[in-house]
Motif scaffolding. Structure first.
Motif, PDB file in Angstrom:
ATOM      1  N   LEU A  90      -4.015   4.471  -1.597  1.00  0.00           N
ATOM      2  CA  LEU A  90      -4.939   5.244  -0.766  1.00  0.00           C
ATOM      3  C   LEU A  90      -4.914   6.710  -1.192  1.00  0.00           C
ATOM      4  O   LEU A  90      -3.853   7.235  -1.504  1.00  0.00           O
ATOM      5  N   PRO A  91      -6.114   7.347  -1.277  1.00  0.00           N
ATOM      6  CA  PRO A  91      -7.406   6.866  -0.783  1.00  0.00           C
ATOM      7  C   PRO A  91      -8.217   6.017  -1.758  1.00  0.00           C
ATOM      8  O   PRO A  91      -9.289   5.534  -1.402  1.00  0.00           O
ATOM      9  N   GLU A  92      -7.768   5.813  -2.992  1.00  0.00           N
ATOM     10  CA  GLU A  92      -8.585   5.123  -3.997  1.00  0.00           C
ATOM     11  C   GLU A  92      -9.053   3.747  -3.540  1.00  0.00           C
ATOM     12  O   GLU A  92     -10.206   3.369  -3.769  1.00  0.00           O
ATOM     13  N   SER A  93      -8.187   2.984  -2.868  1.00  0.00           N
ATOM     14  CA  SER A  93      -8.559   1.613  -2.495  1.00  0.00           C
ATOM     15  C   SER A  93      -9.690   1.555  -1.477  1.00  0.00           C
ATOM     16  O   SER A  93     -10.322   0.505  -1.311  1.00  0.00           O
ATOM     17  N   PHE A  94      -9.954   2.676  -0.793  1.00  0.00           N
ATOM     18  CA  PHE A  94     -11.118   2.716   0.102  1.00  0.00           C
ATOM     19  C   PHE A  94     -12.425   2.560  -0.678  1.00  0.00           C
ATOM     20  O   PHE A  94     -13.456   2.200  -0.116  1.00  0.00           O
TER      21      PHE A  94
ATOM     22  N   ILE B 234       0.838  -1.194   0.000  1.00  0.00           N
ATOM     23  CA  ILE B 234       0.000   0.000   0.000  1.00  0.00           C
ATOM     24  C   ILE B 234       0.873   1.244   0.000  1.00  0.00           C
ATOM     25  O   ILE B 234       1.845   1.335   0.754  1.00  0.00           O
ATOM     26  N   SER B 235       0.520   2.183  -0.848  1.00  0.00           N
ATOM     27  CA  SER B 235       1.123   3.512  -0.775  1.00  0.00           C
ATOM     28  C   SER B 235       0.025   4.545  -0.950  1.00  0.00           C
ATOM     29  O   SER B 235      -1.070   4.240  -1.434  1.00  0.00           O
ATOM     30  N   CYS B 236       0.320   5.750  -0.530  1.00  0.00           N
ATOM     31  CA  CYS B 236      -0.667   6.828  -0.577  1.00  0.00           C
ATOM     32  C   CYS B 236      -0.337   7.779  -1.724  1.00  0.00           C
ATOM     33  O   CYS B 236       0.833   8.011  -2.038  1.00  0.00           O
ATOM     34  N   SER B 237      -1.382   8.320  -2.317  1.00  0.00           N
ATOM     35  CA  SER B 237      -1.211   9.284  -3.395  1.00  0.00           C
ATOM     36  C   SER B 237      -0.356  10.458  -2.914  1.00  0.00           C
ATOM     37  O   SER B 237      -0.525  10.920  -1.780  1.00  0.00           O
TER      38      SER B 237
ATOM     39  N   ASP C 135       3.706  10.648   4.991  1.00  0.00           N
ATOM     40  CA  ASP C 135       3.339  11.836   5.755  1.00  0.00           C
ATOM     41  C   ASP C 135       2.221  11.489   6.737  1.00  0.00           C
ATOM     42  O   ASP C 135       1.749  10.342   6.788  1.00  0.00           O
ATOM     43  N   ASN C 136       1.790  12.475   7.522  1.00  0.00           N
ATOM     44  CA  ASN C 136       0.798  12.223   8.567  1.00  0.00           C
ATOM     45  C   ASN C 136      -0.562  11.827   8.000  1.00  0.00           C
ATOM     46  O   ASN C 136      -1.266  10.987   8.571  1.00  0.00           O
ATOM     47  N   THR C 137      -0.946  12.437   6.896  1.00  0.00           N
ATOM     48  CA  THR C 137      -2.223  12.075   6.282  1.00  0.00           C
ATOM     49  C   THR C 137      -2.212  10.615   5.848  1.00  0.00           C
ATOM     50  O   THR C 137      -3.181   9.874   6.053  1.00  0.00           O
ATOM     51  N   CYS C 138      -1.112  10.198   5.262  1.00  0.00           N
ATOM     52  CA  CYS C 138      -0.976   8.800   4.850  1.00  0.00           C
ATOM     53  C   CYS C 138      -1.053   7.879   6.066  1.00  0.00           C
ATOM     54  O   CYS C 138      -1.703   6.828   6.021  1.00  0.00           O
ATOM     55  N   SER C 139      -0.422   8.275   7.159  1.00  0.00           N
ATOM     56  CA  SER C 139      -0.453   7.466   8.374  1.00  0.00           C
ATOM     57  C   SER C 139      -1.881   7.283   8.876  1.00  0.00           C
ATOM     58  O   SER C 139      -2.287   6.176   9.263  1.00  0.00           O
ATOM     59  N   ARG C 140      -2.663   8.354   8.847  1.00  0.00           N
ATOM     60  CA  ARG C 140      -4.059   8.259   9.290  1.00  0.00           C
ATOM     61  C   ARG C 140      -4.871   7.357   8.365  1.00  0.00           C
ATOM     62  O   ARG C 140      -5.719   6.579   8.826  1.00  0.00           O
ATOM     63  N   MET C 141      -4.620   7.447   7.074  1.00  0.00           N
ATOM     64  CA  MET C 141      -5.356   6.603   6.134  1.00  0.00           C
ATOM     65  C   MET C 141      -5.019   5.132   6.333  1.00  0.00           C
ATOM     66  O   MET C 141      -5.899   4.263   6.281  1.00  0.00           O
TER      67      MET C 141
END
Length: 328
Positions: A231-235, A202-205, A256-262
């Motif tokens: 993420l967030p697409e896979s949600f 998993i990686s975040c945009s 980053d922090n947003t990615c951590s929360r996701m």
């Protein structure tokens, strides 16, 4: 450990030097007037070479620049023309799909740049009098990613087509020297996840390119089934697929922090543990390249644990032995 493992391990361990040398080689490549005015960049390549385009698209999303489109096929999009820069990337220089794209780009009078380890691609570039940089080839394209990537990035950054600051490029090469620390973390990740039959990365945009790279290297190096989630697409789709019936491990790259929360939310929603990898580095590019080297060592260690060669790719070779007839 097998000799194939040792050869691949040495190649990944040398990425810092390879990257610096490729950056310098590309900086010495001369370009005609007009390349800096390209309206779009089209990167053509297959396998480990094609991943260069994915990474450049991630960088443009972060830093800005002209749109980057990746072609992993034998045909260019219909819209490619004289205002576009077509970059042909091939580890071997013999990739048939990339050769077809070169010829098509020349026929459409597009701007052209070639990055290759030799072969017909460099020969045809020389005959057409278009800029080209020859990289030092490692044992496989995936283990030569540093050479391919930095030889491609240098002129794009030089012309402002990908607006990565020079200091970020320097830092990204420096983090490739953190081999001991990266290997330590890769061993810890393997201990926590190494009995899986399916890996989900998993990686975040906008770092989708890293999960794609991890999935591909798990397949090629470790011969294990793997998926890439973003993420967030896979949600909105992937999380409905069941992982309950397979022995799966989920590894997430956090930048980053947003990615951590996701990632935390995904673990709660899916009801499965996620092994987090915090990407190291100050700049986005450094984090991306640190994660790329982590993936290389992790999949080599996984291959060793599974008792498979990380170098041999029998099915890919079987395909290549007959693929010329596919495009005739």
């Amino acid at each position: 450990m097998s000799s194939d493992f040792d050869v691949m391990w040495k190649a990944y361990s040398s990425w810092r030097d390879y990257a610096a040398n490729s950056l310098k080689a590309a900086s010495n490549t001369s370009f005609p007037i007009g390349y800096s005015r390209a309206k779009r960049v089209v990167v053509c390549g297959m396998g480990g070479s094609g991943g260069v385009g994915d990474y450049l698209a991630s960088l443009v999303a972060v830093y800005g620049g002209v749109p980057v489109h990746t072609v992993k096929s034998h045909r260019l999009p219909a819209w490619v023309g004289k205002d576009d820069l077509v970059v042909l990337v091939s580890f071997s220089g013999e990739t048939l799909e990339t050769l077809y794209c070169l010829r098509e780009a020349l026929a459409r009078r597009a701007l052209v740049y070639v990055v290759a380890g030799g072969g017909r691609l460099l020969k045809e570039a020389e005959e057409a009098n278009v800029p080209a940089t020859q990289i030092v080839r490692g044992p496989a394209a995936r283990a030569s990613f540093a050479q391919l990537f930095y030889a491609t990035l240098e002129p794009l950054a030089r012309f402002g087509l990908v607006r990565v600051p020079k200091e970020h490029i320097v830092e990204s090469i420096d983090v490739l020297g953190q081999v001991d620390g990266i290997v330590k973390l890769a061993r810890e990740a393997l201990t926590a996840t190494g009995n899986a039959k399916l890996y989900t990365f998993i990686s975040c945009s906008p770092f989708e390119s890293l999960a794609i790279r991890a999935k591909n290297e798990a397949c090629e190096n470790a011969k294990v089934s793997a998926m890439a989630w973003f993420l967030p697409e896979s949600f909105h789709n992937d999380i409905e697929g069941s992982l309950e019936d397979v022995e799966a491990s989920i590894i997430a790259f956090i930048h980053d922090n947003t990615c951590s929360r996701m990632v935390k939310t995904l673990s709660e929603v899916v009801g499965a543990p996620v092994y987090p990898i915090e990407l190291n580095g100050r700049s986005p590019l450094a984090k991306l390249m640190w994660g790329t080297l982590f993936v290389g060592f992790f999949t080599l260690l996984l291959a060793d644990k599974r008792g498979v060669s990380p170098l041999e790719t029998a099915r890919i070779k079987a395909f290549r032995s007959r693929y010329a007839q596919l495009f005739s």
